[in-house]
Scaffold this motif. Sequence first.
Motif, short mmCIF file in Angstrom:
data_model
loop_
_atom_site.label_atom_id
_atom_site.label_comp_id
_atom_site.label_asym_id
_atom_site.label_seq_id
_atom_site.Cartn_x
_atom_site.Cartn_y
_atom_site.Cartn_z
N ASP A 246 0.86 -1.19 0.00
CA ASP A 246 0.00 0.00 0.00
C ASP A 246 0.90 1.23 0.00
N LYS A 247 0.82 2.02 -1.08
CA LYS A 247 1.66 3.21 -1.22
C LYS A 247 0.96 4.49 -0.76
N GLY A 248 -0.19 4.35 -0.16
CA GLY A 248 -0.92 5.53 0.29
C GLY A 248 -2.05 5.88 -0.66
N GLU A 249 -2.92 6.78 -0.20
CA GLU A 249 -4.12 7.11 -0.95
C GLU A 249 -3.84 7.57 -2.37
N ASP A 250 -2.82 8.38 -2.55
CA ASP A 250 -2.55 8.97 -3.86
C ASP A 250 -1.82 8.02 -4.81
N ASN A 251 -1.12 7.02 -4.28
CA ASN A 251 -0.25 6.18 -5.10
C ASN A 251 -0.72 4.74 -5.25
N GLY A 252 -1.79 4.38 -4.58
CA GLY A 252 -2.37 3.05 -4.77
C GLY A 252 -1.49 1.92 -4.28
N THR A 253 -1.52 0.83 -5.03
CA THR A 253 -0.79 -0.39 -4.66
C THR A 253 0.37 -0.64 -5.61
N GLU A 254 1.50 -1.00 -5.06
CA GLU A 254 2.67 -1.39 -5.86
C GLU A 254 2.89 -2.90 -5.68
N ILE A 255 3.11 -3.59 -6.78
CA ILE A 255 3.43 -5.02 -6.74
C ILE A 255 4.94 -5.16 -6.91
N ILE A 256 5.59 -5.75 -5.93
CA ILE A 256 7.05 -5.92 -5.97
C ILE A 256 7.37 -7.41 -6.07
N THR A 257 8.30 -7.74 -6.95
CA THR A 257 8.82 -9.12 -7.04
C THR A 257 10.32 -9.06 -7.22
N PRO A 258 11.07 -9.98 -6.62
CA PRO A 258 12.53 -9.96 -6.79
C PRO A 258 12.93 -9.98 -8.26
N ALA A 259 13.88 -9.12 -8.60
CA ALA A 259 14.36 -9.04 -9.99
C ALA A 259 15.14 -10.30 -10.34
N LEU A 260 15.01 -10.73 -11.59
CA LEU A 260 15.79 -11.87 -12.07
C LEU A 260 17.25 -11.47 -12.13
N ASN A 261 18.09 -12.22 -11.42
CA ASN A 261 19.49 -11.83 -11.29
C ASN A 261 20.46 -12.97 -11.60
N GLY A 262 19.92 -14.06 -12.16
CA GLY A 262 20.77 -15.21 -12.44
C GLY A 262 20.64 -16.32 -11.43
N SER A 263 20.07 -16.03 -10.26
CA SER A 263 19.90 -17.08 -9.26
C SER A 263 18.43 -17.39 -9.00
N ILE A 264 17.54 -16.75 -9.75
CA ILE A 264 16.10 -16.94 -9.59
C ILE A 264 15.53 -17.53 -10.87
N LEU A 265 14.65 -18.53 -10.73
CA LEU A 265 14.02 -19.14 -11.90
C LEU A 265 13.05 -18.15 -12.55
N PRO A 266 13.18 -17.91 -13.86
CA PRO A 266 12.25 -17.02 -14.56
C PRO A 266 10.94 -17.76 -14.86
#
Length: 365
Positions: A246-266
Amino acid sequence: MNITITKTTAPKAKPADESQLGFGKIFTDHMFIMEYSDGTWHSPKIQPFGNLALSPAAMVLHYSQTIFEGMKAYRSPQSNGGEDDILLFRPKDNFKRLNVSAERSVIPPVDEEFALKALCELIKTDKDWVPRSAGASLYLRPYIIAVDPFLGVRPADKYYFIIIMSPVGAYYPMGLNPVKIAIEEQYVRSVKGGMGFAKAGGNYAASLIGQKTAQAAGYEQVMWLDGVERKYIEEVGSMNVFFAIDKGEDNGTEIITPALNGSILPGITRMSVIELCREWGMNVTERKIAADEVFDLHARGALKEVFGTGTAVVVSPVGALKLGDRAIEINGGQIGAISQKLYDTLTGIQYGNLPDNMGWTYRVI
Protein backbone atom coordinates in the motif's frame (compact mmCIF):
# COMPACT_ATOMS: atom_id res chain seq x y z
CA MET A 1 11.52 -36.18 -38.16
CA ASN A 2 8.59 -38.56 -38.14
CA ILE A 3 7.39 -39.80 -34.76
CA THR A 4 6.86 -43.56 -34.51
CA ILE A 5 3.81 -44.40 -32.39
CA THR A 6 3.43 -47.77 -30.69
CA LYS A 7 0.28 -48.03 -28.62
CA THR A 8 -0.04 -50.11 -25.50
CA THR A 9 -1.87 -53.43 -25.68
CA ALA A 10 -2.72 -53.24 -21.99
CA PRO A 11 -4.23 -49.82 -21.23
CA LYS A 12 -4.53 -48.96 -17.55
CA ALA A 13 -7.83 -48.23 -15.86
CA LYS A 14 -8.33 -44.51 -15.50
CA PRO A 15 -9.09 -43.11 -12.04
CA ALA A 16 -12.82 -43.24 -11.36
CA ASP A 17 -12.70 -40.54 -8.69
CA GLU A 18 -10.72 -37.52 -9.90
CA SER A 19 -10.97 -35.90 -6.47
CA GLN A 20 -8.43 -38.51 -5.31
CA LEU A 21 -5.83 -37.87 -8.02
CA GLY A 22 -3.35 -35.97 -5.86
CA PHE A 23 -0.18 -34.82 -7.62
CA GLY A 24 2.37 -36.84 -9.59
CA LYS A 25 1.32 -40.31 -8.44
CA ILE A 26 -0.46 -41.69 -11.52
CA PHE A 27 0.89 -41.78 -15.08
CA THR A 28 -0.77 -42.11 -18.46
CA ASP A 29 -0.45 -45.08 -20.82
CA HIS A 30 2.26 -43.61 -23.06
CA MET A 31 5.47 -41.59 -23.03
CA PHE A 32 7.62 -39.82 -25.61
CA ILE A 33 11.33 -40.54 -25.92
CA MET A 34 14.01 -39.31 -28.32
CA GLU A 35 17.73 -40.08 -28.30
CA TYR A 36 20.80 -37.92 -28.85
CA SER A 37 24.04 -39.48 -30.09
CA ASP A 38 26.69 -38.75 -32.73
CA GLY A 39 25.82 -35.08 -32.57
CA THR A 40 22.11 -35.26 -33.41
CA TRP A 41 18.68 -35.90 -31.93
CA HIS A 42 17.04 -38.89 -33.57
CA SER A 43 14.58 -41.81 -33.29
CA PRO A 44 11.59 -39.95 -31.79
CA LYS A 45 8.85 -42.30 -30.65
CA ILE A 46 5.74 -42.56 -28.55
CA GLN A 47 5.62 -45.87 -26.72
CA PRO A 48 3.91 -47.49 -23.74
CA PHE A 49 4.88 -45.93 -20.42
CA GLY A 50 7.53 -48.07 -18.79
CA ASN A 51 10.85 -48.24 -17.03
CA LEU A 52 14.08 -47.05 -18.63
CA ALA A 53 17.07 -49.32 -19.13
CA LEU A 54 20.10 -47.42 -17.82
CA SER A 55 23.60 -48.46 -16.92
CA PRO A 56 24.46 -48.06 -13.22
CA ALA A 57 27.24 -45.85 -14.58
CA ALA A 58 24.84 -43.52 -16.46
CA MET A 59 26.25 -40.03 -15.99
CA VAL A 60 22.96 -38.52 -14.81
CA LEU A 61 23.11 -40.76 -11.73
CA HIS A 62 26.51 -39.42 -10.72
CA TYR A 63 26.78 -35.83 -11.96
CA SER A 64 23.14 -34.70 -12.15
CA GLN A 65 23.27 -33.54 -15.75
CA THR A 66 19.50 -33.28 -16.06
CA ILE A 67 16.97 -30.53 -16.75
CA PHE A 68 13.17 -30.45 -16.92
CA GLU A 69 10.04 -28.39 -17.43
CA GLY A 70 6.61 -28.41 -15.79
CA MET A 71 3.49 -27.73 -17.85
CA LYS A 72 -0.22 -28.59 -17.86
CA ALA A 73 -2.91 -29.52 -20.37
CA TYR A 74 -6.45 -28.32 -19.60
CA ARG A 75 -9.78 -29.67 -20.77
CA SER A 76 -11.93 -26.77 -21.91
CA PRO A 77 -15.72 -26.95 -22.23
CA GLN A 78 -15.54 -25.25 -25.63
CA SER A 79 -17.10 -27.52 -28.25
CA ASN A 80 -14.93 -28.93 -31.04
CA GLY A 81 -17.02 -31.22 -33.22
CA GLY A 82 -18.65 -32.77 -30.18
CA GLU A 83 -15.41 -32.97 -28.18
CA ASP A 84 -13.92 -30.71 -25.54
CA ASP A 85 -10.91 -28.65 -26.50
CA ILE A 86 -7.56 -29.43 -24.88
CA LEU A 87 -5.46 -26.34 -24.22
CA LEU A 88 -1.85 -25.62 -23.26
CA PHE A 89 -0.66 -22.43 -21.55
CA ARG A 90 2.35 -20.68 -23.11
CA PRO A 91 4.09 -23.95 -24.12
CA LYS A 92 6.55 -22.18 -26.44
CA ASP A 93 7.90 -20.26 -23.45
CA ASN A 94 8.45 -23.53 -21.59
CA PHE A 95 10.48 -25.06 -24.41
CA LYS A 96 12.42 -21.83 -24.83
CA ARG A 97 13.30 -22.01 -21.12
CA LEU A 98 14.22 -25.69 -21.47
CA ASN A 99 16.87 -24.67 -23.99
CA VAL A 100 18.15 -21.94 -21.65
CA SER A 101 18.58 -24.63 -19.00
CA ALA A 102 20.21 -26.88 -21.61
CA GLU A 103 22.80 -24.25 -22.50
CA ARG A 104 23.78 -23.76 -18.86
CA SER A 105 23.98 -27.53 -18.34
CA VAL A 106 25.95 -28.14 -21.57
CA ILE A 107 23.11 -30.26 -22.99
CA PRO A 108 22.36 -30.08 -26.73
CA PRO A 109 19.26 -27.96 -27.43
CA VAL A 110 16.06 -29.47 -28.76
CA ASP A 111 14.15 -28.07 -31.70
CA GLU A 112 11.43 -26.13 -29.87
CA GLU A 113 8.82 -26.48 -32.61
CA PHE A 114 9.42 -30.22 -32.86
CA ALA A 115 9.29 -30.59 -29.08
CA LEU A 116 5.88 -28.91 -29.07
CA LYS A 117 4.73 -31.14 -31.93
CA ALA A 118 5.87 -34.23 -30.00
CA LEU A 119 4.08 -33.06 -26.87
CA CYS A 120 0.85 -32.50 -28.79
CA GLU A 121 1.06 -35.95 -30.40
CA LEU A 122 1.54 -37.52 -26.98
CA ILE A 123 -1.44 -35.62 -25.56
CA LYS A 124 -3.59 -36.70 -28.52
CA THR A 125 -2.54 -40.31 -27.94
CA ASP A 126 -3.61 -40.11 -24.29
CA LYS A 127 -6.34 -37.47 -24.62
CA ASP A 128 -8.80 -39.49 -22.53
CA TRP A 129 -6.44 -39.06 -19.57
CA VAL A 130 -7.00 -35.29 -19.46
CA PRO A 131 -9.23 -34.89 -16.36
CA ARG A 132 -12.73 -33.52 -16.66
CA SER A 133 -13.40 -32.28 -13.13
CA ALA A 134 -13.08 -28.62 -12.13
CA GLY A 135 -9.54 -27.61 -11.25
CA ALA A 136 -7.96 -30.89 -12.39
CA SER A 137 -5.50 -31.06 -15.29
CA LEU A 138 -2.90 -33.22 -17.01
CA TYR A 139 0.58 -32.42 -15.69
CA LEU A 140 3.31 -32.61 -18.36
CA ARG A 141 6.95 -33.31 -17.55
CA PRO A 142 9.47 -32.92 -20.41
CA TYR A 143 13.02 -33.66 -19.27
CA ILE A 144 16.50 -34.51 -20.55
CA ILE A 145 19.01 -36.83 -18.92
CA ALA A 146 22.63 -37.76 -19.68
CA VAL A 147 22.92 -41.52 -20.21
CA ASP A 148 26.57 -42.26 -21.11
CA PRO A 149 27.96 -45.12 -18.98
CA PHE A 150 31.03 -43.15 -17.90
CA LEU A 151 32.53 -42.16 -14.56
CA GLY A 152 34.24 -38.95 -15.55
CA VAL A 153 33.26 -35.31 -15.16
CA ARG A 154 32.51 -33.98 -18.63
CA PRO A 155 29.41 -33.23 -20.70
CA ALA A 156 27.78 -36.44 -21.89
CA ASP A 157 27.70 -37.62 -25.50
CA LYS A 158 24.34 -39.36 -25.23
CA TYR A 159 21.02 -38.10 -23.90
CA TYR A 160 17.34 -38.99 -23.69
CA PHE A 161 14.64 -36.37 -24.14
CA ILE A 162 11.51 -37.78 -22.49
CA ILE A 163 7.98 -36.53 -21.85
CA ILE A 164 5.73 -38.22 -19.30
CA MET A 165 2.24 -37.14 -18.21
CA SER A 166 0.28 -37.40 -14.99
CA PRO A 167 -3.37 -36.52 -14.30
CA VAL A 168 -3.49 -34.27 -11.23
CA GLY A 169 -6.31 -33.07 -9.05
CA ALA A 170 -7.23 -29.54 -8.08
CA TYR A 171 -4.31 -28.04 -6.13
CA TYR A 172 -6.78 -26.35 -3.79
CA PRO A 173 -9.69 -28.79 -3.40
CA MET A 174 -10.97 -26.81 -0.40
CA GLY A 175 -10.27 -23.33 -1.83
CA LEU A 176 -7.23 -21.02 -1.81
CA ASN A 177 -6.04 -21.40 1.76
CA PRO A 178 -2.98 -19.21 2.50
CA VAL A 179 0.26 -21.05 3.29
CA LYS A 180 2.71 -20.41 6.11
CA ILE A 181 6.31 -19.80 5.04
CA ALA A 182 9.58 -19.85 6.99
CA ILE A 183 12.56 -17.86 5.70
CA GLU A 184 15.73 -19.98 5.56
CA GLU A 185 18.77 -18.38 7.23
CA GLN A 186 21.40 -21.13 7.33
CA TYR A 187 21.39 -22.62 3.82
CA VAL A 188 21.22 -21.04 0.35
CA ARG A 189 19.65 -22.42 -2.81
CA SER A 190 21.79 -20.70 -5.43
CA VAL A 191 24.04 -17.74 -6.19
CA LYS A 192 24.46 -15.47 -9.20
CA GLY A 193 26.61 -17.31 -11.72
CA GLY A 194 25.31 -20.66 -10.53
CA MET A 195 22.35 -22.75 -11.69
CA GLY A 196 19.49 -20.89 -10.04
CA PHE A 197 17.98 -19.57 -13.26
CA ALA A 198 17.97 -23.06 -14.83
CA LYS A 199 15.33 -25.71 -14.15
CA ALA A 200 17.92 -28.29 -13.20
CA GLY A 201 17.44 -31.30 -10.95
CA GLY A 202 20.26 -30.35 -8.58
CA ASN A 203 18.55 -27.10 -7.65
CA TYR A 204 15.66 -29.03 -6.15
CA ALA A 205 17.92 -31.43 -4.27
CA ALA A 206 19.62 -28.37 -2.75
CA SER A 207 16.26 -27.02 -1.59
CA LEU A 208 15.09 -30.11 0.30
CA ILE A 209 16.89 -29.39 3.56
CA GLY A 210 15.29 -25.96 3.80
CA GLN A 211 11.88 -27.45 3.12
CA LYS A 212 12.44 -30.07 5.83
CA THR A 213 13.53 -27.43 8.34
CA ALA A 214 10.50 -25.24 7.59
CA GLN A 215 8.07 -28.13 7.97
CA ALA A 216 9.67 -29.16 11.26
CA ALA A 217 8.89 -25.65 12.52
CA GLY A 218 5.25 -25.98 11.47
CA TYR A 219 5.50 -24.09 8.19
CA GLU A 220 4.51 -25.48 4.80
CA GLN A 221 7.09 -23.78 2.57
CA VAL A 222 10.60 -22.33 2.69
CA MET A 223 11.60 -18.88 1.42
CA TRP A 224 15.17 -18.51 0.18
CA LEU A 225 17.46 -15.52 0.66
CA ASP A 226 20.30 -14.49 -1.64
CA GLY A 227 23.50 -16.49 -1.29
CA VAL A 228 25.89 -13.53 -0.82
CA GLU A 229 24.45 -11.05 1.68
CA ARG A 230 21.83 -13.46 3.05
CA LYS A 231 19.21 -10.73 3.32
CA TYR A 232 17.42 -10.31 -0.01
CA ILE A 233 14.41 -12.51 -0.80
CA GLU A 234 14.72 -14.67 -3.91
CA GLU A 235 12.00 -17.29 -4.25
CA VAL A 236 9.79 -19.71 -2.33
CA GLY A 237 10.38 -23.45 -2.72
CA SER A 238 9.17 -24.09 -6.26
CA MET A 239 7.46 -20.68 -6.60
CA ASN A 240 8.34 -17.09 -7.43
CA VAL A 241 7.09 -14.56 -4.87
CA PHE A 242 5.23 -11.22 -4.99
CA PHE A 243 4.45 -8.51 -2.42
CA ALA A 244 1.51 -6.09 -2.68
CA ILE A 245 2.40 -2.82 -0.94
CA ASP A 246 0.00 0.00 0.00
CA LYS A 247 1.66 3.21 -1.22
CA GLY A 248 -0.92 5.53 0.29
CA GLU A 249 -4.12 7.11 -0.95
CA ASP A 250 -2.55 8.97 -3.86
CA ASN A 251 -0.25 6.18 -5.10
CA GLY A 252 -2.37 3.05 -4.77
CA THR A 253 -0.79 -0.39 -4.66
CA GLU A 254 2.67 -1.39 -5.86
CA ILE A 255 3.43 -5.02 -6.74
CA ILE A 256 7.05 -5.92 -5.97
CA THR A 257 8.82 -9.12 -7.04
CA PRO A 258 12.53 -9.96 -6.79
CA ALA A 259 14.36 -9.04 -9.99
CA LEU A 260 15.79 -11.87 -12.07
CA ASN A 261 19.49 -11.83 -11.29
CA GLY A 262 20.77 -15.21 -12.44
CA SER A 263 19.90 -17.08 -9.26
CA ILE A 264 16.10 -16.94 -9.59
CA LEU A 265 14.02 -19.14 -11.90
CA PRO A 266 12.25 -17.02 -14.56
CA GLY A 267 8.80 -18.53 -14.00
CA ILE A 268 6.26 -18.62 -16.81
CA THR A 269 3.48 -17.88 -14.31
CA ARG A 270 5.62 -15.09 -12.82
CA MET A 271 5.92 -13.51 -16.26
CA SER A 272 2.17 -13.89 -16.82
CA VAL A 273 1.32 -12.25 -13.47
CA ILE A 274 3.58 -9.28 -14.24
CA GLU A 275 1.99 -8.85 -17.68
CA LEU A 276 -1.54 -9.14 -16.30
CA CYS A 277 -0.95 -6.65 -13.49
CA ARG A 278 0.53 -4.13 -15.92
CA GLU A 279 -2.38 -4.74 -18.31
CA TRP A 280 -4.68 -3.81 -15.41
CA GLY A 281 -2.77 -0.56 -14.89
CA MET A 282 -0.98 -1.66 -11.73
CA ASN A 283 2.54 -0.53 -10.85
CA VAL A 284 4.85 -3.57 -10.93
CA THR A 285 8.45 -3.25 -9.77
CA GLU A 286 11.16 -5.89 -10.20
CA ARG A 287 13.88 -5.16 -7.65
CA LYS A 288 15.77 -6.42 -4.64
CA ILE A 289 13.62 -6.63 -1.53
CA ALA A 290 15.11 -7.54 1.84
CA ALA A 291 13.33 -9.71 4.37
CA ASP A 292 13.74 -6.93 6.93
CA GLU A 293 12.00 -4.51 4.56
CA VAL A 294 9.02 -6.88 4.32
CA PHE A 295 8.77 -7.06 8.12
CA ASP A 296 9.08 -3.27 8.37
CA LEU A 297 6.32 -2.81 5.78
CA HIS A 298 4.12 -5.13 7.82
CA ALA A 299 4.86 -3.16 11.01
CA ARG A 300 3.76 0.05 9.23
CA GLY A 301 0.58 -1.60 7.97
CA ALA A 302 1.68 -1.29 4.33
CA LEU A 303 2.06 -4.99 3.51
CA LYS A 304 -1.29 -5.87 1.95
CA GLU A 305 -0.61 -9.30 0.39
CA VAL A 306 2.12 -11.84 -0.29
CA PHE A 307 1.66 -14.61 -2.84
CA GLY A 308 3.68 -17.20 -4.74
CA THR A 309 3.28 -18.22 -8.37
CA GLY A 310 4.08 -21.41 -10.26
CA THR A 311 2.72 -23.98 -12.70
CA ALA A 312 1.38 -26.32 -10.02
CA VAL A 313 -0.16 -23.73 -7.70
CA VAL A 314 -0.89 -20.96 -10.24
CA VAL A 315 -1.22 -18.41 -7.39
CA SER A 316 -0.64 -19.34 -3.76
CA PRO A 317 -1.53 -16.73 -1.11
CA VAL A 318 0.79 -16.46 1.89
CA GLY A 319 -0.82 -16.06 5.29
CA ALA A 320 2.23 -16.02 7.58
CA LEU A 321 5.98 -15.40 7.42
CA LYS A 322 8.66 -16.40 9.93
CA LEU A 323 12.22 -15.07 10.15
CA GLY A 324 14.20 -16.32 13.11
CA ASP A 325 12.16 -15.54 16.21
CA ARG A 326 9.92 -13.06 14.37
CA ALA A 327 6.60 -14.11 12.86
CA ILE A 328 3.91 -12.06 11.15
CA GLU A 329 0.40 -12.73 9.90
CA ILE A 330 -0.49 -11.25 6.51
CA ASN A 331 -3.94 -9.93 5.63
CA GLY A 332 -5.42 -11.62 8.68
CA GLY A 333 -4.33 -15.00 7.33
CA GLN A 334 -6.83 -14.66 4.48
CA ILE A 335 -6.44 -14.55 0.71
CA GLY A 336 -6.31 -10.99 -0.66
CA ALA A 337 -8.29 -9.45 -3.51
CA ILE A 338 -5.27 -9.25 -5.85
CA SER A 339 -4.29 -12.89 -5.32
CA GLN A 340 -7.87 -14.00 -5.89
CA LYS A 341 -8.27 -11.92 -9.06
CA LEU A 342 -5.00 -13.22 -10.49
CA TYR A 343 -5.91 -16.84 -9.70
CA ASP A 344 -9.39 -16.51 -11.18
CA THR A 345 -8.11 -14.78 -14.32
CA LEU A 346 -5.22 -17.15 -14.99
CA THR A 347 -7.23 -20.31 -14.42
CA GLY A 348 -10.11 -18.84 -16.42
CA ILE A 349 -7.79 -18.33 -19.38
CA GLN A 350 -6.08 -21.71 -18.94
CA TYR A 351 -9.37 -23.65 -18.98
CA GLY A 352 -10.90 -21.55 -21.75
CA ASN A 353 -13.59 -20.10 -19.48
CA LEU A 354 -12.39 -16.52 -20.02
CA PRO A 355 -11.35 -14.86 -23.28
CA ASP A 356 -7.61 -15.05 -23.90
CA ASN A 357 -6.84 -11.44 -24.76
CA MET A 358 -3.14 -12.05 -24.12
CA GLY A 359 -2.70 -14.81 -26.74
CA TRP A 360 -1.37 -17.31 -24.21
CA THR A 361 -3.35 -20.48 -24.89
CA TYR A 362 -2.37 -23.10 -27.47
CA ARG A 363 -5.01 -25.50 -28.74
CA VAL A 364 -3.94 -29.15 -29.03
CA ILE A 365 -7.30 -30.55 -30.12
